[in-house]
Scaffold this active site. Structure first.
Site, PDB file in Angstrom:
ATOM      1  N   SER A 186       6.037  17.075  38.805  1.00 34.53           N
ATOM      2  CA  SER A 186       5.982  16.224  37.675  1.00 34.53           C
ATOM      3  C   SER A 186       4.292  15.885  37.204  1.00 34.53           C
ATOM      4  O   SER A 186       3.596  16.574  37.912  1.00 34.53           O
ATOM      5  CB  SER A 186       6.454  14.860  38.082  1.00 34.53           C
ATOM      6  OG  SER A 186       6.035  13.786  37.378  1.00 34.53           O
ATOM      7  N   TYR A 199       7.121   8.279  45.213  1.00 31.70           N
ATOM      8  CA  TYR A 199       7.477   9.045  44.304  1.00 31.70           C
ATOM      9  C   TYR A 199       6.383   9.956  43.835  1.00 31.70           C
ATOM     10  O   TYR A 199       6.370  11.309  43.901  1.00 31.70           O
ATOM     11  CB  TYR A 199       8.228   8.663  42.955  1.00 31.70           C
ATOM     12  CG  TYR A 199       8.664   9.664  42.042  1.00 31.70           C
ATOM     13  CD1 TYR A 199       9.758  10.523  42.082  1.00 31.70           C
ATOM     14  CD2 TYR A 199       7.947   9.856  40.977  1.00 31.70           C
ATOM     15  CE1 TYR A 199      10.183  11.427  41.212  1.00 31.70           C
ATOM     16  CE2 TYR A 199       8.306  11.038  40.052  1.00 31.70           C
ATOM     17  CZ  TYR A 199       9.214  11.583  40.042  1.00 31.70           C
ATOM     18  OH  TYR A 199       9.638  12.661  39.423  1.00 31.70           O
TER      19      TYR A 199
END
Length: 340
Positions: A186, A199
Site C-alpha cells: 500500500s 495496518y
C-alpha cells in the site's frame, strides 16, 4: 476554503508538470532506442493469488486469465472464490485456452495450512511461477481500541502470510531460474499516515520484505531470473476501503483508483520488471515534495485535510449501517417465517 484548495492544486500541478514532462521525454527516448517490455507468454505460467474471492484479488485473477495463465485461487470466502473461478473459466473458454483454474480454501495466517496447500497446488497444476500474496485485512479501529486478536490477524494476513508463501514457493523458482513474486502492499507502506496504525505498520513490513528479499536473491543468486515486485496502491474502490471512499478530499489531485487499473499495472510491472510501483504514479512526486520540500507542519495539515483527523470514523459509521441492515433483514426473515 475552496479558493485555498484551488490555489494548492495549482501549486502542486505547477511543481509536478516538470517531473511528468521529464519522465515522458525519458520514456519516449527509451522507446525510440527500441527498449520494449519483456515478452511474456503467460500460457505456460501458473499464477497463485491469495484473497482472490473479491476486490483486487478477483481483478488480478481476471487479468491473468485474459493473458492465458493457469490459476490457483486461495481464499477463505468459498462462494466469492468460486464466482471468481467461473468468471476466469468463462474468459479462458472464450479464448479456447487449455489453462486451468482451481480454487482452494486456505487460511493464509496458518503456516502449516499454507505449506500443505502448496503441495496440493503443485500436484494439481504444477509448480507456481508467479506468486501474488494479495490477501489483506484492516480492522478499521485505532490502536488503543483494536482487540489483540484483530492486531494479530492484521499482521498475520498482511505481514506473515507472504513470508509463509515465499518459503513454500521460492525454492522451486530459484532452482528453475524463473519466477515472479508480486507483493501487494500500500502507499501507506511507504508513507505513514494516522488512523489505522497496525495496518500501516503491517504494510511497512511488506515493503521492507520486498526490498530485503530482492537484495538477498541478488546476493545469493547473482544471475537469477527470479524477480520481486512490490505494488503500493492508493485507496481503491473495494469492499475493504468502501467506507473511506466518500470521505477522502482532494480527489482531483490524488484520485481513488480502481482495482482493475491496479491489476493491469501488476502485469505491466512483471513485463517491465519494475521493482516498486506506487499507484497512481503522481503520488511518487507528491510524496517527494511532501518529504523533502514542504515543512512537516504543512505536510501533516494536507494529510489531515485529505483524510480528516479521524479517518476511522468512516469505518465505524459503515459498520453501524451494515449491522442495522443485517438486523433489518433478519427481522424481515423472521416475520416472513412467522407468517408462513
Amino acid at each position: 476554503m475552496a479558493d485555498l484548495f484551488g490555489f494548492l492544486r495549482f501549486i502542486i500541478n505547477l511543481i509536478l508538470y516538470p517531473f511528468a514532462l521529464a519522465f515522458l521525454f525519458f520514456y519516449r527516448c527509451l522507446q525510440w532506442l527500441g527498449l520494449q517490455p519483456t515478452a511474456h507468454n503467460y500460457h505456460d505460467n501458473i499464477v497463485l493469488i491469495t484473497g482472490s474471492g473479491n476486490g483486487l484479488g478477483r481483478e488480478i485473477a481476471l487479468a491473468f486469465a485474459k493473458a492465458g495463465a493457469s490459476l490457483a485461487l486461495w481464499d477463505i470466502d468459498d462462494a466469492g472464490n468460486r464466482e471468481t473461478q467461473q468468471q476466469c473459466l468463462a474468459i479462458l473458454h472464450s479464448q479456447n485456452s487449455s489453462s486451468r483454474v482451481r480454487v482452494y480454501h486456505v487460511d493464509v495466517t496458518r503456516a502449516a495450512d499454507v505449506y500443505d496447500c502448496a503441495k496440493r497446488v503443485s500436484y494439481d497444476l504444477g509448480q507456481v511461477t508467479i506468486l501474488v500474496p494479495n490477501a489483506g485485512y484492516v480492522s478499521g479501529r485505532s490502536l488503543l481500541t483494536e482487540s489483540d486478536s484483530d492486531i494479530e490477524r492484521t499482521f498475520g494476513v498482511n505481514s506473515l502470510s507472504p513470508i509463509w508463501l515465499i518459503k513454500a514457493f521460492l525454492p522451486y523458482m530459484l532452482d528453475a531460474n524463473r519466477g515472479h513474486i508480486v507483493l501487494v502492499s500500500s502507499v501507506l507502506g511507504v508513507h505513514a499516515s494516522h488512523g489505522p496504525i497496525t495496518y500501516v505498520s503491517s504494510k511497512h513490513a511488506s515493503v521492507g520484505l520486498s526490498r530485503s528479499l530482492r537484495m538477498d536473491i541478488h546476493a545469493t543468486h547473482p544471475y537469477s531470473r527470479v524477480s520481486v515486485h512490490c505494488i503500493c496502491p492508493y485507496i481503491m474502490r473495494t469492499r475493504m476501503f468502501n467506507p473511506l471512499t466518500n470521505h477522502v478530499l482532494l480527489q482531483s489531485v490524488v484520485p481513488i483508483i480502481s482495482p482493475r487499473y491496479v491489476a493491469k499495472q501488476i502485469l505491466d510491472a512483471i513485463e517491465w520488471r519494475r521493482d516498486e510501483v506506487i499507484l497512481p504514479y503522481r503520488l511518487k512526486y507528491i510524496a517527494f515534495i511532501a518529504d523533502y520540500i514542504l515543512p512537516r507542519w504543512l505536510t501533516e495539515w494536507l494529510v489531515f485535510k485529505v483524510s480528516g483527523r479521524r479517518p476511522l470514523d468512516a469505518f465505524h459509521k459503515d459498520n453501524e449501517e451494515h449491522t442495522r441492515e443485517k438486523r433489518k433483514k433478519h427481522a424481515q426473515t423472521v416475520q416472513k417465517e412467522n407468517i408462513d
